[in-house]
Motif scaffolding. Structure first.
Motif, PDB file in Angstrom:
ATOM      1  N   VAL A 114       0.834  -1.205   0.000  1.00 32.46           N
ATOM      2  CA  VAL A 114       0.000   0.000   0.000  1.00 32.46           C
ATOM      3  C   VAL A 114       0.868   1.253   0.000  1.00 32.46           C
ATOM      4  CG1 VAL A 114      -1.697   1.312   1.325  1.00 32.46           C
ATOM      5  CG2 VAL A 114      -1.951  -1.156   1.086  1.00 32.46           C
ATOM      6  N   PHE A 115       1.905   1.279   0.828  1.00 30.50           N
ATOM      7  CA  PHE A 115       2.775   2.456   0.913  1.00 30.50           C
ATOM      8  C   PHE A 115       3.511   2.703  -0.406  1.00 30.50           C
ATOM      9  CE2 PHE A 115       3.094   1.635   5.722  1.00 30.50           C
ATOM     10  CZ  PHE A 115       2.031   2.481   5.960  1.00 30.50           C
ATOM     11  N   SER A 116       4.070   1.659  -0.987  1.00 27.80           N
ATOM     12  CA  SER A 116       4.808   1.834  -2.236  1.00 27.80           C
ATOM     13  C   SER A 116       3.885   2.234  -3.380  1.00 27.80           C
ATOM     14  CB  SER A 116       5.561   0.547  -2.579  1.00 27.80           C
ATOM     15  OG  SER A 116       4.666  -0.556  -2.657  1.00 27.80           O
ATOM     16  N   LEU A 117       2.667   1.690  -3.402  1.00 33.08           N
ATOM     17  CA  LEU A 117       1.716   2.076  -4.441  1.00 33.08           C
ATOM     18  C   LEU A 117       1.290   3.534  -4.289  1.00 33.08           C
ATOM     19  CD1 LEU A 117      -0.046   1.195  -6.845  1.00 33.08           C
ATOM     20  CD2 LEU A 117      -1.783   0.466  -5.184  1.00 33.08           C
ATOM     21  N   LEU A 118       1.055   3.961  -3.063  1.00 37.67           N
ATOM     22  CA  LEU A 118       0.697   5.363  -2.834  1.00 37.67           C
ATOM     23  C   LEU A 118       1.833   6.303  -3.227  1.00 37.67           C
ATOM     24  CD1 LEU A 118      -1.213   5.204   0.569  1.00 37.67           C
ATOM     25  CD2 LEU A 118      -2.166   5.610  -1.705  1.00 37.67           C
ATOM     26  N   ALA A 119       3.077   5.884  -2.997  1.00 38.78           N
ATOM     27  CA  ALA A 119       4.211   6.722  -3.390  1.00 38.78           C
ATOM     28  C   ALA A 119       4.247   6.931  -4.900  1.00 38.78           C
ATOM     29  CB  ALA A 119       5.513   6.095  -2.906  1.00 38.78           C
ATOM     30  N   VAL A 120       4.003   5.872  -5.644  1.00 40.27           N
ATOM     31  CA  VAL A 120       3.988   5.987  -7.104  1.00 40.27           C
ATOM     32  C   VAL A 120       2.833   6.881  -7.562  1.00 40.27           C
ATOM     33  CG1 VAL A 120       3.679   4.681  -9.239  1.00 40.27           C
ATOM     34  CG2 VAL A 120       5.149   3.776  -7.436  1.00 40.27           C
ATOM     35  N   ILE A 121       1.677   6.713  -6.956  1.00 32.81           N
ATOM     36  CA  ILE A 121       0.505   7.505  -7.343  1.00 32.81           C
ATOM     37  C   ILE A 121       0.706   8.984  -6.998  1.00 32.81           C
ATOM     38  CG2 ILE A 121      -1.950   7.872  -6.887  1.00 32.81           C
ATOM     39  CD1 ILE A 121      -2.227   4.863  -6.517  1.00 32.81           C
ATOM     40  N   PHE A 122       1.256   9.264  -5.831  1.00 34.10           N
ATOM     41  CA  PHE A 122       1.478  10.663  -5.427  1.00 34.10           C
ATOM     42  C   PHE A 122       2.447  11.361  -6.375  1.00 34.10           C
ATOM     43  CE2 PHE A 122       0.401   9.682  -0.714  1.00 34.10           C
ATOM     44  CZ  PHE A 122      -0.949   9.735  -1.036  1.00 34.10           C
ATOM     45  N   TRP A 123       3.468  10.641  -6.809  1.00 33.38           N
ATOM     46  CA  TRP A 123       4.412  11.279  -7.734  1.00 33.38           C
ATOM     47  C   TRP A 123       3.784  11.474  -9.111  1.00 33.38           C
ATOM     48  CZ3 TRP A 123       8.637  13.811  -6.508  1.00 33.38           C
ATOM     49  CH2 TRP A 123       9.453  14.269  -7.549  1.00 33.38           C
ATOM     50  N   ILE A 124       2.896  10.600  -9.515  1.00 29.77           N
ATOM     51  CA  ILE A 124       2.186  10.811 -10.780  1.00 29.77           C
ATOM     52  C   ILE A 124       1.332  12.082 -10.692  1.00 29.77           C
ATOM     53  CG2 ILE A 124       0.377   9.876 -12.276  1.00 29.77           C
ATOM     54  CD1 ILE A 124       1.445   7.107 -11.700  1.00 29.77           C
TER      55      ILE A 124
END
Length: 219
Positions: A114-124
């Motif tokens: 969840v944390f790694s996916l949110l990091a990718v989404i936030f940077w997008i």
């Protein structure tokens, strides 16, 4: 010999530990390298990069960068905890007693995903919002930049997200493959009942005389 004896029990914890190790390395490199996005101005001849520790002047976009950095740090910590927990499962002498530890590892692995996916989404969200590139102004970004592209650190974060998803699956499979403990059976000594004694024949029993066989005359 180790995998031959306990292949079904320890294969998934071993895969979980491997995914945790690679995820820890990729997350640490992605956090450290300032190469999440790269761009070039129309009037410039050199390329510029943006990382997690380069906050933009626009306050609208600082939140996306800070949130991405926070999620990546949390993912890094979870990757390390999952790897450490999986190693503890592998070195345990009694696999049947690691049920609780396997459940905890699977929960931490899920949060890591969840944390790694949110990091990718936030940077997008940061990368695709034009105001982040134009100091909060709603203008055409193509009039100022030749290009804006995702860079190596963001790609490493995407790969770490995929590893976190696989790690979650293997951790859950490790919970399902936990061996059942053998029941504690108390051995009760078997007591044999002695056979009844045969009755003794009294010695004063009268004895009957033996009769000799009859004799017949010969012809």
């Amino acid at each position: 010999i180790f995998f031959r004896n306990r292949s079904c029990t320890m294969l998934f914890p071993a895969l979980t530990a491997a995914f945790g190790l690679f995820g820890t390395i990729l997350s640490a490199v992605a956090i450290g390298l300032p190469n999440w996005s790269r761009f070039e101005y129309l009037t410039a001849t050199s390329e510029n990069t943006i990382g997690l520790w380069t906050l933009p002047d626009n306050t609208y976009c600082q939140g996306w960068v800070i949130a991405t950095a926070a999620m990546m740090i949390c993912a890094l910590i979870c990757f390390f905890l999952v790897m450490f927990g999986a190693v503890l499962i592998l070195v345990s002498k009694v696999a049947a007693r690691t049920k609780t530890l396997r459940i905890l590892v699977s929960i931490v692995a899920f949060f890591c995903f969840v944390f790694s996916l949110l990091a990718v989404i936030f940077w997008i969200c940061f990368h695709e919002w034009n105001k982040c590139w134009l100091d909060g102004q709603n203008l055409d970004v193509n009039a100022y930049f030749k290009y804006q592209k995702y860079d190596a650190s963001w790609i490493l974060a995407c790969v770490a997200t995929g590893l976190a998803m696989l790690m979650t699956c293997t951790a859950c499979a490790a919970v399902a493959k936990t061996p059942y403990p053998y029941p504690n059976v108390t051995l009760v000594p078997y007591e044999t009942t002695p056979a009844p004694a045969r009755p003794q024949v009294p010695s004063n029993t009268p004895k009957y005389p033996t009769v000799p066989p009859p004799t017949y005359p010969t012809t």
